[in-house]
Motif scaffolding. Structure first.
Motif, short mmCIF file in Angstrom:
data_model
loop_
_atom_site.label_atom_id
_atom_site.label_comp_id
_atom_site.label_asym_id
_atom_site.label_seq_id
_atom_site.Cartn_x
_atom_site.Cartn_y
_atom_site.Cartn_z
N VAL A 143 48.15 81.20 14.18
CA VAL A 143 47.45 79.86 14.78
C VAL A 143 47.96 79.46 15.90
O VAL A 143 47.51 78.23 16.29
CB VAL A 143 47.31 78.80 13.67
CG1 VAL A 143 46.71 79.25 12.20
CG2 VAL A 143 48.83 78.51 13.08
N GLY A 144 48.83 80.00 16.33
CA GLY A 144 49.43 79.50 17.59
C GLY A 144 51.03 79.69 17.62
O GLY A 144 51.54 80.07 16.48
N ASP A 145 51.60 79.67 18.98
CA ASP A 145 52.90 79.72 18.81
C ASP A 145 53.74 78.91 18.02
O ASP A 145 53.44 77.72 18.12
CB ASP A 145 53.55 79.92 20.04
CG ASP A 145 53.28 80.99 20.94
OD1 ASP A 145 52.90 82.30 20.30
OD2 ASP A 145 53.02 80.97 22.31
N PRO A 146 54.85 79.01 17.34
CA PRO A 146 55.66 78.24 16.44
C PRO A 146 56.27 77.26 17.68
O PRO A 146 56.62 77.69 18.56
CB PRO A 146 56.50 79.01 15.50
CG PRO A 146 56.71 80.45 16.32
CD PRO A 146 55.51 80.44 17.01
N PHE A 147 56.78 76.00 16.92
CA PHE A 147 57.41 75.05 17.59
C PHE A 147 58.79 76.03 18.17
O PHE A 147 59.60 76.46 17.38
CB PHE A 147 57.88 73.82 16.75
CG PHE A 147 58.67 73.00 17.49
CD1 PHE A 147 58.06 72.26 18.59
CD2 PHE A 147 60.13 72.73 17.26
CE1 PHE A 147 58.87 71.14 19.24
CE2 PHE A 147 60.75 71.60 17.85
CZ PHE A 147 60.19 70.89 19.07
N PRO A 148 59.17 75.68 19.33
CA PRO A 148 60.31 76.57 20.02
C PRO A 148 61.43 76.01 19.95
O PRO A 148 62.74 76.63 20.32
CB PRO A 148 59.89 76.62 21.52
CG PRO A 148 58.98 75.54 22.04
CD PRO A 148 58.40 75.10 20.50
N GLY A 149 61.69 74.70 19.37
CA GLY A 149 62.79 73.80 19.55
C GLY A 149 62.69 72.74 20.80
O GLY A 149 62.08 72.96 21.83
N HIS A 150 63.33 71.52 20.63
CA HIS A 150 63.23 70.48 21.69
C HIS A 150 63.55 70.98 22.90
O HIS A 150 62.92 70.60 24.06
CB HIS A 150 63.92 69.39 21.13
CG HIS A 150 63.61 68.65 19.77
ND1 HIS A 150 63.83 69.16 18.55
CD2 HIS A 150 62.53 67.67 19.52
CE1 HIS A 150 63.41 68.78 17.73
NE2 HIS A 150 62.47 67.56 18.18
#
Length: 275
Positions: A143-150
C-alpha cells in the motif's frame, strides 16, 4: 542462495507466447508502484495505453510496476486480457480486463527481480522469462512505502497526498502528536520554505493541509503556485523535518527554532518565506 525462477509460480498451462510483458516506469509525474497501490482504475488505464506501435498485440499482458528505489525490482500488477483494440495512438486504445484467475493472489504482493536493458518497456514475455526471478512475496498487499523515520523524510507533495489520502497509520501515528519545524524545497530551484506545527496542530494535521491545498495557505507558496502551477507543486516541492518534539513542548521554543532555521537556510532572502 539459489534464486527462484518466476516461471515456477506461473500456472502449469501458462503459455508465455500469448503474453506481453509490460514494465511500467516513472512517467515524469507518477511512479507506477504508487498508481498500482492506490488507484486501480488508473492502473488499468496504464495497461490500456497505446503508444505509436501496437505493442499489446497478444491476448495477455503481464504487468509490473517499477520500485521507486531499485530499478531492478518490480511489483506484480496482475495479468490483463486484451478484449478490444483500437488504432488510435497515444490513447487508452486497448480494452483490458483483469484475469484474477491467473495469479490474482500475487497482485501487489509478488516482487520480481529483472535487470531490464534498453528502453523498450513492452516486450514479448518469453524473451524475458528466463531472466525473471522471485525477489520476495509480501504477507499483505503493498500500500506504499512504510514510514522511514522522522529523520529520513524526504518526500514530494505528491507522495504526501497519497499518504494522507490513505490515512496511512504508520505515518499518522508517528506525526500527529508531534510539534516540529519542517522545510519544503523546490527541487528545480533549491529555494526553500520553512514552516512549523505548534499549538494544537501536530505535524500530521499541518501536512494534511498541504495535501489538500498544496500551498498550506502560505502567502509565499501561494504566489509560487500561481506562477508554477499545481503539477509543478506536486512533483517538485519536497518535504523534510528539521526538528520535532512532543506536544508538551512550549510553542515559544518551536517558533524560536523556526526563526533560526529561516535564517540558516536563507528562507526569507532566497526562499519563499515572507516573515
Amino acid at each position: 542462495m539459489q534464486q527462484i525462477a518466476l516461471g515456477s509460480l506461473l500456472p502449469a498451462d501458462f503459455d508465455a507466447t500469448t503474453c506481453k510483458l509490460h514494465c511500467a516506469v516513472f512517467n515524469g509525474e507518477e511512479h507506477p508502484i504508487d498508481v498500482l497501490a492506490n488507484d486501480p482504475a488508473e492502473w488499468q488505464g496504464w495497461n490500456s495505453w497505446r503508444s505509436v506501435n501496437n505493442d499489446f498485440n497478444r491476448q495477455l499482458i503481464f504487468s509490473l510496476a517499477q520500485d521507486r528505489h531499485d530499478p531492478t525490482l518490480w511489483l506484480f500488477g496482475g495479468i490483463w486480457e486484451v478484449v478490444g483494440r483500437r488504432p488510435e495512438p497515444h490513447a487508452r486504445s486497448y480494452d483490458v480486463v483483469a484475469r484474477n484467475d491467473l495469479m490474482g493472489s500475487f497482485v501487489r504482493r509478488l516482487y520480481v527481480r529483472l535487470h531490464l536493458t534498453g528502453r523498450q518497456r513492452r516486450r514479448n514475455m518469453e524473451s524475458c522469462l528466463d531472466e525473471m526471478t522471485v525477489s520476495s512475496i509480501l504477507e499483505e498487499a503493498f500500500v506504499g512505502d512504510p514510514f522511514p523515520g522522522h529523520g529520513r523524510i524526504n518526500h514530494t507533495l505528491a507522495d504526501l497526498q497519497v499518504i494522507v489520502s490513505q490515512q496511512r497509520p504508520d505515518w499518522r501515528i508517528a506525526l500527529e502528536h508531534m510539534k516540529g519545524v519542517y522545510v519544503i524545497h523546490d527541487q528545480t530551484t533549491g529555494a526553500r520554505y520553512v514552516g512549523s506545527a505548534y499549538g494544537d496542530t501536530g505535524i500530521w494535521q499541518r501536512w494534511s493541509t498541504y495535501a489538500e491545498t498544496l500551498h498550506g495557505n502560505n502567502v509565499g507558496l501561494k504566489e509560487l503556485m500561481d506562477e508554477k502551477g499545481a503539477d509543478h507543486f506536486r512533483a517538485n516541492m519536497q518535504f523534510a523535518l528539521l526538528e520535532f518534539w512532543s506536544m508538551r513542548t512550549d510553542d515559544s521554543h518551536v517558533l524560536e527554532r523556526e526563526s533560526y532555521w529561516k535564517d540558516v537556510l536563507h528562507a526569507r532572502s532566497l526562499g519563499h518565506n515572507k516573515n
